[in-house]
Design an enzyme around this catalytic site. Structure first.
Site, PDB file in Angstrom:
ATOM      1  CB  SER A 108       3.181  -3.049  -0.033  1.00 29.97           C
ATOM      2  OG  SER A 108       1.815  -2.859   0.221  1.00 29.97           O
ATOM      3  CG  HIS A 133       2.528   1.619  -1.575  1.00 27.81           C
ATOM      4  ND1 HIS A 133       2.503   1.154  -2.861  1.00 27.81           N
ATOM      5  CD2 HIS A 133       2.099   0.567  -0.818  1.00 27.81           C
ATOM      6  CE1 HIS A 133       2.096  -0.093  -2.891  1.00 27.81           C
ATOM      7  NE2 HIS A 133       1.835  -0.463  -1.670  1.00 27.81           N
TER       8      HIS A 133
END
Length: 217
Positions: A108, A133
């Site tokens: 992330s 993501h």
């Protein structure tokens, strides 16, 4: 206001998350020693506390020497987008090159910060795992509130995609598509994607010669 120093200061020490073992004096000593070697360690989730500490360390090291590289070592599950962007903007603000190294896990915002290191100086250890993501957030409240929050989330998502595209060489459309769900990369796959420049196994491949001399290597 307390001036920044190269010695240990509570604001610069790693933050213990709930359930973690609180940092000991030995941990504090290690953090201070790493800082003295121009190494900043992001070893927790990215939040306001850890981001403020990393930003302070980057500014401190740049004030001490505005020409020598700074190393950001990352072992982080990610976290707050705004906190991560504060680190990114500080990396851009200072004149130093900030090299990045994935060790263990960079997910992330950890993946984002790994990817935005200085060109040619983004590294990963062989067994590091990287996960990309798109940003997410809990949305609630009135209809008007939900609309405002959704617009802000979309704006943030586009900003992350644009910056990631600039640093990886991928298109924004590719970043958006690949980040729609959790996507995992090995170190070599991250290199092929453009997130890192080299997969390394030796300190000689990561640290500049001047820094190695400072470390006595």
């Amino acid at each position: 206001m307390t001036p920044l120093t190269t010695g240990w200061h509570p604001a610069l020490s790693p933050r213990a998350e709930e359930g973690d073992t609180p940092p000991s004096r030995f941990d504090d000593h290690l953090a201070a020693q790493l800082l003295a070697q121009r190494i900043v360690l992001l070893g927790t989730q990215v939040d306001e506390v850890s981001a403020n500490r990393v930003c302070a360390q980057l500014l401190l090291l740049s004030a001490e020497d505005s020409r020598t590289d700074i190393s950001l070592y990352i072992n982080s599950p990610g976290g707050s987008v705004t906190a991560g962007l504060a680190i990114y903007d500080t990396m851009r603000l200072i004149p130093n090159d900030v090299s990045t190294l994935a060790m263990g896990f960079a997910a992330s915002m950890g993946q984002f910060l790994l990817s935005v290191g200085a060109a040619g100086k983004r590294f990963a250890l062989p067994n590091a795992r990287i996960m990309m993501h798109q940003p997410s957030a809990g949305i609630g409240g009135t209809t008007a509130d939900i609309e405002i929050q959704a617009e802000n989330l979309e704006f943030t998502k586009k900003a992350i995609e644009r910056i990631t595209a600039e640093h990886t060489g991928q298109s924004e459309e590719t970043i958006s598509r690949d980040g729609d769900r959790d996507r995992w990369f090995t170190a070599e796959q991250a290199k092929e994607y453009g997130m890192v420049d080299r997969v390394v196994e030796s300190l000689d491949d990561v640290r500049p010669t001047a820094s190695r001399r400072r470390m006595g290597l």
